[in-house]
Structures are given as structure tokens and as C-alpha cells.
Design an enzyme around this catalytic site. Structure first.
Site, PDB file in Angstrom:
ATOM      1  N   SER A 136      45.944  40.419  34.727  1.00  0.00           N
ATOM      2  CA  SER A 136      46.621  39.450  35.144  1.00  0.00           C
ATOM      3  C   SER A 136      47.434  38.315  34.557  1.00  0.00           C
ATOM      4  O   SER A 136      47.110  38.067  33.551  1.00  0.00           O
ATOM      5  CB  SER A 136      45.189  38.733  35.447  1.00  0.00           C
ATOM      6  N   TYR A 149      38.069  33.854  34.024  1.00  0.00           N
ATOM      7  CA  TYR A 149      38.615  35.301  34.918  1.00  0.00           C
ATOM      8  C   TYR A 149      40.110  35.378  33.613  1.00  0.00           C
ATOM      9  O   TYR A 149      39.719  36.513  33.703  1.00  0.00           O
ATOM     10  CB  TYR A 149      38.935  35.063  36.450  1.00  0.00           C
TER      11      TYR A 149
HETATM   12  N1  LIG Z   1      45.515  39.621  44.297  1.00  0.00           N
HETATM   13  C1  LIG Z   1      46.176  39.139  42.600  1.00  0.00           C
HETATM   14  O1  LIG Z   1      46.968  38.019  43.240  1.00  0.00           O
HETATM   15  C2  LIG Z   1      45.897  39.804  41.815  1.00  0.00           C
HETATM   16  C3  LIG Z   1      46.987  39.041  40.232  1.00  0.00           C
HETATM   17  C4  LIG Z   1      46.637  39.859  39.355  1.00  0.00           C
HETATM   18  C5  LIG Z   1      45.800  40.770  38.899  1.00  0.00           C
HETATM   19  N2  LIG Z   1      44.479  40.732  39.924  1.00  0.00           N
HETATM   20  C6  LIG Z   1      43.688  42.301  39.829  1.00  0.00           C
HETATM   21  O2  LIG Z   1      44.070  42.832  40.997  1.00  0.00           O
HETATM   22  C7  LIG Z   1      42.559  43.481  41.188  1.00  0.00           C
HETATM   23  C8  LIG Z   1      42.953  44.249  42.929  1.00  0.00           C
HETATM   24  O3  LIG Z   1      41.790  43.093  42.830  1.00  0.00           O
HETATM   25  P1  LIG Z   1      42.982  42.283  44.501  1.00  0.00           P
HETATM   26  O4  LIG Z   1      43.223  41.351  44.480  1.00  0.00           O
HETATM   27  O5  LIG Z   1      43.202  43.650  45.581  1.00  0.00           O
HETATM   28  O6  LIG Z   1      41.065  42.023  44.760  1.00  0.00           O
HETATM   29  P2  LIG Z   1      40.351  42.151  46.647  1.00  0.00           P
HETATM   30  O7  LIG Z   1      41.134  42.764  47.400  1.00  0.00           O
HETATM   31  O8  LIG Z   1      39.172  41.521  46.383  1.00  0.00           O
HETATM   32  O9  LIG Z   1      39.525  43.525  46.454  1.00  0.00           O
HETATM   33  C9  LIG Z   1      38.878  44.092  45.150  1.00  0.00           C
HETATM   34  C10 LIG Z   1      38.259  45.499  45.094  1.00  0.00           C
HETATM   35  O10 LIG Z   1      37.575  45.347  44.842  1.00  0.00           O
HETATM   36  C11 LIG Z   1      35.549  45.518  45.057  1.00  0.00           C
HETATM   37  N3  LIG Z   1      35.423  44.902  43.804  1.00  0.00           N
HETATM   38  C12 LIG Z   1      35.054  44.100  43.346  1.00  0.00           C
HETATM   39  N4  LIG Z   1      33.474  43.536  42.742  1.00  0.00           N
HETATM   40  C13 LIG Z   1      33.515  44.745  42.850  1.00  0.00           C
HETATM   41  C14 LIG Z   1      32.414  45.310  42.086  1.00  0.00           C
HETATM   42  N5  LIG Z   1      31.553  44.405  41.116  1.00  0.00           N
HETATM   43  N6  LIG Z   1      31.818  46.327  41.960  1.00  0.00           N
HETATM   44  C15 LIG Z   1      32.626  47.279  42.459  1.00  0.00           C
HETATM   45  N7  LIG Z   1      33.572  46.813  43.565  1.00  0.00           N
HETATM   46  C16 LIG Z   1      34.360  45.457  43.233  1.00  0.00           C
HETATM   47  C17 LIG Z   1      35.866  44.749  46.236  1.00  0.00           C
HETATM   48  O11 LIG Z   1      35.151  45.473  47.359  1.00  0.00           O
HETATM   49  P3  LIG Z   1      33.561  44.962  47.427  1.00  0.00           P
HETATM   50  O12 LIG Z   1      33.226  43.560  47.850  1.00  0.00           O
HETATM   51  O13 LIG Z   1      32.980  45.325  49.084  1.00  0.00           O
HETATM   52  O14 LIG Z   1      33.364  45.585  46.511  1.00  0.00           O
HETATM   53  C18 LIG Z   1      37.548  45.294  46.930  1.00  0.00           C
HETATM   54  O15 LIG Z   1      37.416  47.204  46.767  1.00  0.00           O
HETATM   55  C19 LIG Z   1      41.903  43.337  40.102  1.00  0.00           C
HETATM   56  O16 LIG Z   1      41.587  43.981  39.021  1.00  0.00           O
HETATM   57  C20 LIG Z   1      42.503  42.001  40.207  1.00  0.00           C
HETATM   58  O17 LIG Z   1      41.940  40.436  38.875  1.00  0.00           O
HETATM   59  C21 LIG Z   1      44.950  40.151  40.856  1.00  0.00           C
END
Ligand SMILES: NC(=O)c1ccc[n+]([C@@H]2O[C@H](COP(=O)([O-])OP(=O)(O)OC[C@H]3O[C@@H](n4cnc5c(N)ncnc54)[C@H](OP(=O)(O)O)[C@@H]3O)[C@@H](O)[C@H]2O)c1
Length: 229
Positions: A136, A149
């Protein structure tokens, strides 16, 4: 030896992990997917034909189950460490960050990805595979509220870089996807309209560039990969 490419994707039930799983399945990959909530994961399983294991990546017993499934494969072309914890919402300043919540963020975003790599390493080595740890911009920028985070993602970046130095035959990347319109992003901005952020599907092509072209191990952003394309 099987020629089908195999990937382990954590956090594959929603957001970026789900979007990536759907595209890799279209390409014929054999997927192992995990996330905590069984029902959304089951929907992705049905759409992809993946092997789905519901559970928490921070739970050693769940990771032992993942290891058992990996042991049935003779290769692992890709590990996508994508599951991540944001911490409390709204995001507190560090002065107010509950230490228990911070510990959970570190367990999920740092300890668990390393544990997954440790258990996946033999299968990755069998085919000189690829690791992508999702980072990130909060790992490198000092945004108010993002200290817990951001510190976890900075630690994950360093862990990824050292893992790459120690495994020169593999390709090992930190990948910063940039802002995406997902549940995690909404939790970071509670009550705000995030409809101007790009859908996670639009970021998958940048990730595919890493997988397809296998540049040197290192830290890459979706923005720079998209420009280079
Ligand atoms: N969205 C952004 O703007 C952004 C920006 C920079 C980086 N990121 C990174 O991108 C990645 C994906 O994020 P996203 O935005 O797609 O998030 P998201 O839509 O909230 O999806 C997160 C996924 O991870 C699973 N998860 C969360 N905690 C978990 C755990 N302890 N064990 C197993 N599964 C888990 C969730 O399912 P469950 O809740 O059912 O476990 C879900 O499938 C992350 O690494 C995040 O830090 C996101």
C-alpha cells in the site's frame, strides 16, 4: 509433472483478491483460495472451480490446513498474499490505537504472509514460482490515522525484499495496487462517497503484467506498471 499453473490466493472472496481469482480462473489456472467468511468464498469457488478453504490466515491451524492442500500439488506458480486487516474504523491516531488491534493487524499483514510463504516455499521452488505480497502507499507515506496499517505494510515490504534476496531463483514482488473501491477502502473512509475510486477489476491487468513478464524482484505500483504497458 502437471503443466497447469497453480496459485494460492488469500483474501479471495472479495475486492482485489476476488477480481484476480476470476481472471486467473478464466486463464485456466488451478486455484486454492481462502478467506474467513465461508459464503462469499463459496461464491468465488463456484465461479472459478477453485479449492476453497474458509479460515483466518492469522490462525496457525488454518494455515496447517492450507499446507495439507498444497502438499497435494506438485507445483505452485503463484502465491498472492492479499488478505489484510485495516484495524479500527474510523482510523485512530497512533496515540489512540488500541495495542490489541495493532497486534491483530501485524499478525494478519506481516506474520501470516511470512507463514504462508514458509509453507509454500518447497512448491514454489519446484517451478521457480512467483510471490506477490500486496502492499500500500501507506507503507511509504505518513498519512494521519494510517500508522498501524502502514507500519504493517512497511514491515511486509521489507520482509518481501529480504525474502527475494534469499530466494534469487524466485520472483518476489511487493505490489501497491493504489486506491480501489472495496469494503476495506470504505472502512478507511466511513460514511464517505468512494465511488470515484477505481474498481479492483481495473487493477488486475497491472498485476498480470508482473505474472506474465516476470521483471526483477522488487516493489512495483499498479500506476507505474500501467504506464509501462
Ligand atoms: N482498497 C484499497 O484502496 C487498497 C489500497 C492499497 C492496498 N490495498 C490492499 O489490497 C489488498 C486487498 O484489499 P481489498 O481492498 O480488496 O479488501 P477487501 O475488499 O476488504 O477484501 C479483503 C479480502 O481479504 C479477506 N480477509 C481479510 N482478513 C482476512 C484474514 N484474516 N484471513 C483470511 N482472509 C481475510 C476478506 O474476506 P473475509 O473478511 O471473509 O476474511 C476478503 O476476501 C489488501 O492487502 C489491502 O491492504 C487496498
Amino acid at each position: 509433472m502437471s503443466e497447469t499453473s497453480t496459485a494460492l490466493i488469500t483474501g479471495a472472496s472479495a475486492g482485489f483478491g476476488r477480481a484476480t481469482a476470476l481472471v486467473l480462473a478464466e486463464r485456466g489456472w488451478d486455484l486454492i483460495i481462502t478467506a474467513r467468511r465461508a459464503e462469499p468464498l463459496e461464491q468465488v469457488r463456484r465461479a472459478t472451480g477453485a479449492t476453497a478453504l474458509p479460515g483466518d490466515v492469522a490462525d496457525p491451524a488454518h494455515r496447517a490446513r492450507l499446507a495439507a492442500v498444497l502438499a497435494e500439488r506438485d507445483r505452485l506458480d503463484l502465491v498472492l498474499n492479499n488478505a489484510s486487516a485495516l484495524g479500527p474504523s474510523p482510523l485512530p491516531h497512533l496515540a489512540d490505537l488500541p495495542l490489541g488491534a495493532f497486534a491483530t493487524v501485524l499478525q494478519t499483514n506481516v506474520v501470516a504472509p511470512l507463514a504462508v510463504l514458509q509453507l509454500a516455499l518447497p512448491a514454489l521452488r519446484a517451478c521457480d514460482g512467483t510471490v506477490i505480497d500486496i502492499s500500500s502507499d501507506a507503507a511509504v507515506m505518513a498519512y494521519q490515522g494510517w500508522g498501524g496499517y502502514g507500519a504493517s505494510k512497511a514491515a511486509l515490504d521489507q520482509l518481501t525484499a529480504v525474502f527475494a534476496a534469499e530466494n534469487p531463483r524466485l520472483r518476489i514482488y511487493s505490489f501497491d495496487p493504489g486506491d480501489m473501491r472495496t469494503a476495506m477502502h470504505q472502512a478507511a473512509f466511513p460514511g464517505e462517497d468512494i465511488s470515484d475510486r477505481p474498481e479492483p477489476e481495473t487493477v488486475v491487468p497491472a498485476l498480470l503484467q508482473l505474472i506474465d513478464t516476470r521483471p526483477p524482484s522488487g516493489r512495483y505500483t499498479a500506476a507505474e506498471l500501467s504506464v509501462a504497458h
